[in-house]
Design an enzyme around this catalytic site. Sequence first.
Site, mmCIF file in Angstrom:
data_model
loop_
_atom_site.group_PDB
_atom_site.id
_atom_site.type_symbol
_atom_site.label_atom_id
_atom_site.label_comp_id
_atom_site.label_asym_id
_atom_site.label_seq_id
_atom_site.Cartn_x
_atom_site.Cartn_y
_atom_site.Cartn_z
ATOM 1 N N GLN A 192 -18.023 -50.405 -34.484
ATOM 2 C CA GLN A 192 -18.174 -49.770 -35.792
ATOM 3 C C GLN A 192 -18.634 -50.754 -36.862
ATOM 4 O OE1 GLN A 192 -14.099 -47.750 -35.421
ATOM 5 N NE2 GLN A 192 -15.244 -46.401 -36.800
ATOM 6 N N HIS B 17 -14.690 -45.439 -28.944
ATOM 7 C CA HIS B 17 -15.754 -46.199 -29.610
ATOM 8 C C HIS B 17 -16.311 -47.292 -28.707
ATOM 9 C CE1 HIS B 17 -15.959 -44.544 -33.623
ATOM 10 N NE2 HIS B 17 -14.642 -44.586 -33.742
#
Length: 181
Positions: free
Chosen positions: A54, A148
């Site tokens: 991220q 993720h």
Amino acid sequence: MGIRNVLRIGHPALRKCATEVPDDWFGSERLQQLIDDLFDTKSACSGAGLAAPQIDEPWRIFVIGMGHNPRYPDADPLPERVLINPVIKAIGNEVITGWEGCLSVPGLRGEVKRWQRIHLKWQDREGAFHTEELKDFHARVVQHEKDHLDGVLFPDRLTIPLAFGFTDELQVHGRIPELSI
């Protein structure tokens, strides 16, 4: 570096499978700087967790932890921790449905099914291995962040397309509780 830019859905780095943190990074200043940046950025954004992809870092590492969080007013606090090269296995077949948000999908929430209980294996910043069983919200956060690392975002896991929308609209229409921010 401190607070880093959080990539948003649509950025190709969010869809790549992250690489394991190499053995020679454990205990290093390089790894500690990444950990510090993850915690600083997570805190600045009021996140429950944040994964390295991220912030455009391709490594299998994420941080979690929060006290009272205005984005999750009904959630219990989570202990702060660093999870490196994590592996998750479901315990049993029971799943729970809950509303999720994401710093990479700002302003939107969606209803997602997750394993209620998981077995987690990970390494800490020094490379030591740990295992733990988690359940409910704690397990949800770990599963979300682990996704993720595999290039998966919560909208990929929606229960149904109708269980997705802007946070403020979902609040106005009574689908999710009012948030403090």
